[in-house]
Design an enzyme around this catalytic site. Structure first.
Site, PDB file in Angstrom:
ATOM      1  N   ASP A  10       0.874  -1.175   0.000  1.00 42.75           N
ATOM      2  CA  ASP A  10       0.000   0.000   0.000  1.00 42.75           C
ATOM      3  C   ASP A  10       0.908   1.219   0.000  1.00 42.75           C
ATOM      4  OD1 ASP A  10      -2.343   1.620   0.293  1.00 42.75           O
ATOM      5  OD2 ASP A  10      -1.951   1.796   2.432  1.00 42.75           O
ATOM      6  N   SER A  11       0.315   2.380  -0.265  1.00 37.21           N
ATOM      7  CA  SER A  11       1.082   3.613  -0.186  1.00 37.21           C
ATOM      8  C   SER A  11       1.536   3.884   1.254  1.00 37.21           C
ATOM      9  CB  SER A  11       0.215   4.780  -0.663  1.00 37.21           C
ATOM     10  OG  SER A  11      -0.982   4.824   0.100  1.00 37.21           O
ATOM     11  N   CYS A  73      -4.425  -1.291  -1.959  1.00 38.73           N
ATOM     12  CA  CYS A  73      -4.512   0.158  -2.082  1.00 38.73           C
ATOM     13  C   CYS A  73      -5.575   0.461  -3.140  1.00 38.73           C
ATOM     14  CB  CYS A  73      -3.148   0.704  -2.523  1.00 38.73           C
ATOM     15  SG  CYS A  73      -3.152   2.482  -2.821  1.00 38.73           S
ATOM     16  N   GLU A 152      -3.726   8.898   9.067  1.00 38.20           N
ATOM     17  CA  GLU A 152      -2.274   8.724   9.303  1.00 38.20           C
ATOM     18  C   GLU A 152      -1.832   9.591  10.491  1.00 38.20           C
ATOM     19  OE1 GLU A 152       0.518   7.264   7.088  1.00 38.20           O
ATOM     20  OE2 GLU A 152      -0.937   5.968   6.115  1.00 38.20           O
ATOM     21  N   CYS A 185     -11.001   3.079  -0.032  1.00 35.90           N
ATOM     22  CA  CYS A 185      -9.591   3.324   0.294  1.00 35.90           C
ATOM     23  C   CYS A 185      -9.303   2.480   1.524  1.00 35.90           C
ATOM     24  CB  CYS A 185      -9.397   4.803   0.589  1.00 35.90           C
ATOM     25  SG  CYS A 185      -7.821   5.183   1.381  1.00 35.90           S
ATOM     26  N   THR A 186      -8.191   1.763   1.508  1.00 31.36           N
ATOM     27  CA  THR A 186      -7.947   0.794   2.582  1.00 31.36           C
ATOM     28  C   THR A 186      -7.628   1.460   3.927  1.00 31.36           C
ATOM     29  OG1 THR A 186      -5.693   0.558   1.704  1.00 31.36           O
ATOM     30  CG2 THR A 186      -7.301  -1.143   1.103  1.00 31.36           C
ATOM     31  N   HIS A 187      -7.490   2.777   3.925  1.00 29.74           N
ATOM     32  CA  HIS A 187      -7.347   3.474   5.214  1.00 29.74           C
ATOM     33  C   HIS A 187      -8.701   3.624   5.937  1.00 29.74           C
ATOM     34  CE1 HIS A 187      -3.370   4.679   3.844  1.00 29.74           C
ATOM     35  NE2 HIS A 187      -3.141   5.306   4.983  1.00 29.74           N
TER      36      HIS A 187
HETATM   37  N1  DGL Z   1      -4.681   3.102   1.193  1.00 32.17           N
HETATM   38  C1  DGL Z   1      -4.630   3.947   0.015  1.00 32.17           C
HETATM   39  C2  DGL Z   1      -5.866   3.679  -0.833  1.00 32.17           C
HETATM   40  O1  DGL Z   1      -6.479   2.645  -0.609  1.00 32.17           O
HETATM   41  C3  DGL Z   1      -4.347   5.306   0.481  1.00 32.17           C
HETATM   42  C4  DGL Z   1      -4.439   6.371  -0.513  1.00 32.17           C
HETATM   43  C5  DGL Z   1      -3.309   7.330  -0.682  1.00 32.17           C
HETATM   44  O2  DGL Z   1      -2.146   6.984  -0.570  1.00 32.17           O
HETATM   45  O3  DGL Z   1      -3.660   8.473  -0.998  1.00 32.17           O
HETATM   46  O4  DGL Z   1      -6.254   4.387  -1.723  1.00 32.17           O
END
Ligand code: DGL
Length: 271
Positions: A10-11, A73, A152, A185-187
């Site tokens: 993920d990012s 992600c 975050e 979004c996985t966050h």
């Molecule tokens: N977890 C990422 C997603 O699912 C985070 C997004 C990001 O880095 O902006 O999109």
């Protein structure tokens, strides 16, 4: 049986919501996680940049001879992953298909909402998958760019700023009458209670990372590629400092981080 590990990236830390489910449903699998914390967020970047980062993230995971890669992600999954996945011999799975299929199963009134980063909302990958899974479905979309930095930053239920932002972002979504909302979004599953607080108890929330973990188990089972035997090991890599990783990661994983945590230099993957 395939003893090789599963790679997940993920990012940042959001992909750990997928790892949490993988640990639950595939406890014997070894997992290598890469969070590109030095370059998070990806969601405001161009499609070309997101594809470049995704290739680098996959290249890093491939150095561990993984049997499959999960792009945990939403942003990567909706910005060219389909195009680049054909470049690899191993399966490269995003989070969209499983989430769209779960939403198509869950909706009763055929009105499905999608929230995500700007890049995810700009893409039509979710629309295509949802319409394929349930023809005629109505889709309502909203970018929520402040959610990732707030998550975050460690903000959660009870935080007034987060709750205010959620109300503002989700007001139109609520009024649109969706009965199912994809947290694209996985966050976002980390702030599930805040989202549920605005949307109310009658709206089903879909967690793409968790749905993808379940789908991957099905695929590995069908392909005879499960790892059997001892409990799997987990290794976590980040591209920025590991200093606060343990505390932050435990929130995403819902438990203490077990396994090595290492920082890698971006130069190692920027080849
Ligand atoms: N977890 C990422 C997603 O699912 C985070 C997004 C990001 O880095 O902006 O999109």
């Amino acid at each position: 049986m395939d003893l090789r590990p599963i790679g997940v990236f993920d990012s940042g830390l959001g992909g750990l919501t997928c790892v949490k489910k993988l640990i639950e449903v595939l406890p014997n699998e070894d997992i290598i996680y890469f969070g590109d914390t030095g370059r998070v967020p990806y969601g405001g970047r161009s499609r070309e940049t997101i594809k470049k980062y995704a290739r680098q993230d996959i290249a890093f995971l491939q150095s561990f001879d993984v049997k499959a890669v999960v792009a945990a992600c939403g942003t990567v999954s909706t910005n060219g992953l389909g195009e680049i996945s054909g470049e690899y011999r191993i399966p490269i799975r995003g989070v969209v298909r499983a989430a769209a299929e779960a939403a198509a199963r869950a909706t009763r009134n055929g009105r499905v909402g999608l929230i995500g980063t700007k890049a995810s909302i700009r893409s039509t990958v979710y629309d295509d998958m949802l319409l394929a899974a349930r023809p005629g479905v109505s889709i309502f979309k909203r970018a929520c760019p402040l959610f990732v930095p707030l998550v975050e930053d460690g903000r959660g239920p009870g935080d007034r700023v987060l709750e205010l932002v959620a109300e503002e972002y989700l007001r139109d979504m609520l009024n649109s009458g969706v009965d199912t909302l994809i947290m694209g979004c996985t966050h976002y599953p980390i702030i599930r209670d805040v989202i549920a607080g605005v949307m109310g108890p009658d709206v089903t929330l879909i967690d793409p990372g968790a749905e993808t973990a379940l789908a991957l188990r099905g695929e590995l089972e069908a392909g005879g590629a499960l790892r059997e035997g001892d409990t799997g090991t987990r290794r976590y890599f980040v591209s920025d400092s590991t200093e606060d990783f343990g505390a932050a990661a435990s929130i995403f994983l819902g438990s203490h981080v077990e396994g090595d945590v290492e920082q890698i230099s971006l130069d190692e993957i920027l080849r």
